[in-house]
Design an enzyme around this catalytic site. Structure first.
Site, PDB file in Angstrom:
ATOM      1  N   SER A 146      -0.016  -2.602  -4.395  1.00 57.47           N
ATOM      2  CA  SER A 146      -0.128  -1.874  -3.130  1.00 57.47           C
ATOM      3  C   SER A 146      -1.569  -1.415  -2.935  1.00 57.47           C
ATOM      4  O   SER A 146      -2.467  -2.253  -2.875  1.00 57.47           O
ATOM      5  CB  SER A 146       0.857  -0.696  -3.118  1.00 57.47           C
ATOM      6  OG  SER A 146       0.874  -0.067  -1.855  1.00 57.47           O
ATOM      7  N   THR A 147      -1.815  -0.112  -2.885  1.00 56.33           N
ATOM      8  CA  THR A 147      -3.155   0.409  -2.615  1.00 56.33           C
ATOM      9  C   THR A 147      -4.177  -0.129  -3.618  1.00 56.33           C
ATOM     10  O   THR A 147      -4.003   0.017  -4.818  1.00 56.33           O
ATOM     11  CB  THR A 147      -3.151   1.942  -2.669  1.00 56.33           C
ATOM     12  OG1 THR A 147      -2.106   2.437  -1.846  1.00 56.33           O
ATOM     13  CG2 THR A 147      -4.487   2.505  -2.199  1.00 56.33           C
ATOM     14  N   HIS A 199       1.879  -4.701  -0.462  1.00 60.63           N
ATOM     15  CA  HIS A 199       2.270  -3.867   0.671  1.00 60.63           C
ATOM     16  C   HIS A 199       1.212  -3.965   1.767  1.00 60.63           C
ATOM     17  O   HIS A 199       0.072  -3.566   1.584  1.00 60.63           O
ATOM     18  CB  HIS A 199       2.412  -2.403   0.238  1.00 60.63           C
ATOM     19  CG  HIS A 199       3.536  -2.161  -0.709  1.00 60.63           C
ATOM     20  ND1 HIS A 199       3.573  -1.081  -1.563  1.00 60.63           N
ATOM     21  CD2 HIS A 199       4.673  -2.860  -0.947  1.00 60.63           C
ATOM     22  CE1 HIS A 199       4.684  -1.127  -2.282  1.00 60.63           C
ATOM     23  NE2 HIS A 199       5.360  -2.190  -1.937  1.00 60.63           N
ATOM     24  N   MET A 238       0.330   3.164  -5.005  1.00 63.79           N
ATOM     25  CA  MET A 238       0.926   4.493  -4.984  1.00 63.79           C
ATOM     26  C   MET A 238       2.440   4.385  -4.926  1.00 63.79           C
ATOM     27  O   MET A 238       2.982   3.486  -4.298  1.00 63.79           O
ATOM     28  CB  MET A 238       0.405   5.257  -3.771  1.00 63.79           C
ATOM     29  CG  MET A 238       0.765   6.720  -3.760  1.00 63.79           C
ATOM     30  SD  MET A 238      -0.073   7.559  -2.394  1.00 63.79           S
ATOM     31  CE  MET A 238       0.572   9.211  -2.573  1.00 63.79           C
ATOM     32  N   ASP A 264       7.542   1.698  -6.208  1.00 64.39           N
ATOM     33  CA  ASP A 264       8.136   0.398  -5.886  1.00 64.39           C
ATOM     34  C   ASP A 264       7.778  -0.624  -6.952  1.00 64.39           C
ATOM     35  O   ASP A 264       6.599  -0.788  -7.303  1.00 64.39           O
ATOM     36  CB  ASP A 264       7.637  -0.088  -4.516  1.00 64.39           C
ATOM     37  CG  ASP A 264       8.332  -1.357  -4.059  1.00 64.39           C
ATOM     38  OD1 ASP A 264       9.496  -1.574  -4.443  1.00 64.39           O
ATOM     39  OD2 ASP A 264       7.700  -2.138  -3.315  1.00 64.39           O
TER      40      ASP A 264
END
Length: 358
Positions: A180-181, A206, A299, A302
């Site tokens: 993600s991030t 994401h 973050m 997930d």
């Protein structure tokens, strides 16, 4: 607790007003200023430097990409790109991510009042995630708080049932990656390091709808391997990486002697669509011990439960280590669950993608 100071830079007065209202509604965020372009923003920021900048990419006098590069060279600061959901906006946003932006939120071209209701959690969480990001790690290339309770946090059960029984070992291996991030830069590092001959790779990053297509296209032009935004029925094969499309879940399926992906709709899982948990669970079901799972910077949690399911059916499982993460969230949660066999730095991940021994 110290509030997160935010500067909003957008040439639309209406957008500045709406974004400011959305962020100011969260007591942990303080909007310290807004500006119509980067030059105005810089003069204000000299007096009170923000923790996070929310930045448009198409502005007069100085565009967002030029400003972002200047910022990262002189005083690295977490930046959230606020971009329109258009093909041009997606392409420009990929340049921004490559230049050091932390994440993306999309803004509508019309009906901004609806944005207040539908996307406020995404914006707030992006800002909170950016405030925790290790931007200097992001720039080295080595590389949200939980949203308000507006809906239950679903597990992968909402899309498919857990794996049942053991999968027969084969010589063909599948590598599943979730991030993600900070993941766009990390994935670029990994995929550009791989030779043309490598295991088939399936990825959840994401990212909003439409942006994944631009991301895959950009990587495909940089890598020796083929990188595609996944379509329903695409085959997972050596030398190919498939990236889940934004706004859809991606599942691995076994079709005879081949692996393919299913791209399906459904509710967000672990508050994400695509969800890493869904990808990892489907990989546990379809490939079992023939798979490798890697959870990377991001973050939230997930992917943690899905990676544990892969671990429990005999898959190799790895987590990116804290030192090389932009945000050490997802790998940390997977470690807590006992899902990670070994933590490794980003620069070693390409070698682990290629390895087949246990």
């Amino acid at each position: 607790m110290k509030s997160i100071k935010v500067m909003i830079v957008d040439d639309s007065a209406v957008v500045r007003q709406v974004l400011s209202a959305v962020l100011s509604a969260d007591t942990s965020i303080e909007v310290i200023g807004t500006a119509a372009d980067p030059l105005f923003a810089l003069s204000k920021m000299e007096r009170n430097w923000p923790d996070v900048i929310v930045l448009d990419v198409e502005m007069p006098r100085m565009d967002g990409i030029t400003f972002l590069k200047k910022l990262m060279a002189e005083r690295p600061t977490p930046v959230v790109i606020c971009s329109t959901l258009t093909e041009k906006g997606a392409s420009t946003t990929m340049q921004a991510l490559a230049a050091g932006a932390v994440s993306i939120v999309t803004k509508p071209q019309a009906n901004l009042s609806k944005f207040l209701v539908n996307a406020s959690d995404d914006l707030i969480n992006a800002v909170k995630g950016a405030a925790r990001a290790n931007v200097r790690q992001l720039l080295k290339g080595k590389v949200a708080e939980s949203p308000a309770a507006v809906a239950p946090k679903l597990s992968a059960d909402a899309i498919l049932a857990p794996a049942q029984g053991a999968m027969t070992r084969t010589t063909e291996r599948i590598v599943a990656i979730g991030t993600s991030t900070g993941g766009t830069q990390a994935l670029e590092y990994i995929l550009t390091s791989l030779p043309r001959v490598c295991p088939g790779i399936i990825i959840v990053q994401h990212m909003p709808e439409r942006f994944t297509a631009a991301f895959a296209e950009r990587l495909n032009g940089l890598c020796q391997i083929e990188v595609l935004e996944a379509r329903h029925g695409d085959r997972v094969m050596p030398g190919r990486a498939l990236i889940a499309p934004g706004g859809r879940h991606m599942l691995l399926k076994r079709s005879g002697a081949q692996y393919v992906v299913e791209v399906v709709d459904g509710p967000p899982v672990s508050r994400h669509k695509p969800s890493v948990d869904v990808l990892f669970r489907s990989t546990a079901r379809a490939a079992g011990a023939n798979a490798t799972g890697i959870i990377m910077t991001g973050m939230g949690d997930d992917g943690a439960r899905g990676l544990r399911e892969m671990h429990d059916v005999g898959a190799l499982t790895f987590g990116q280590d804290e030192a090389s993460c932009v945000v050490y969230g997802m790998p940390k949660e997977a470690m807590k669950l006992g899902a990670v066999s070994r933590e490794i730095p980003l620069e070693q991940i390409p070698a682990y993608v290629l390895r087949s021994e246990r």
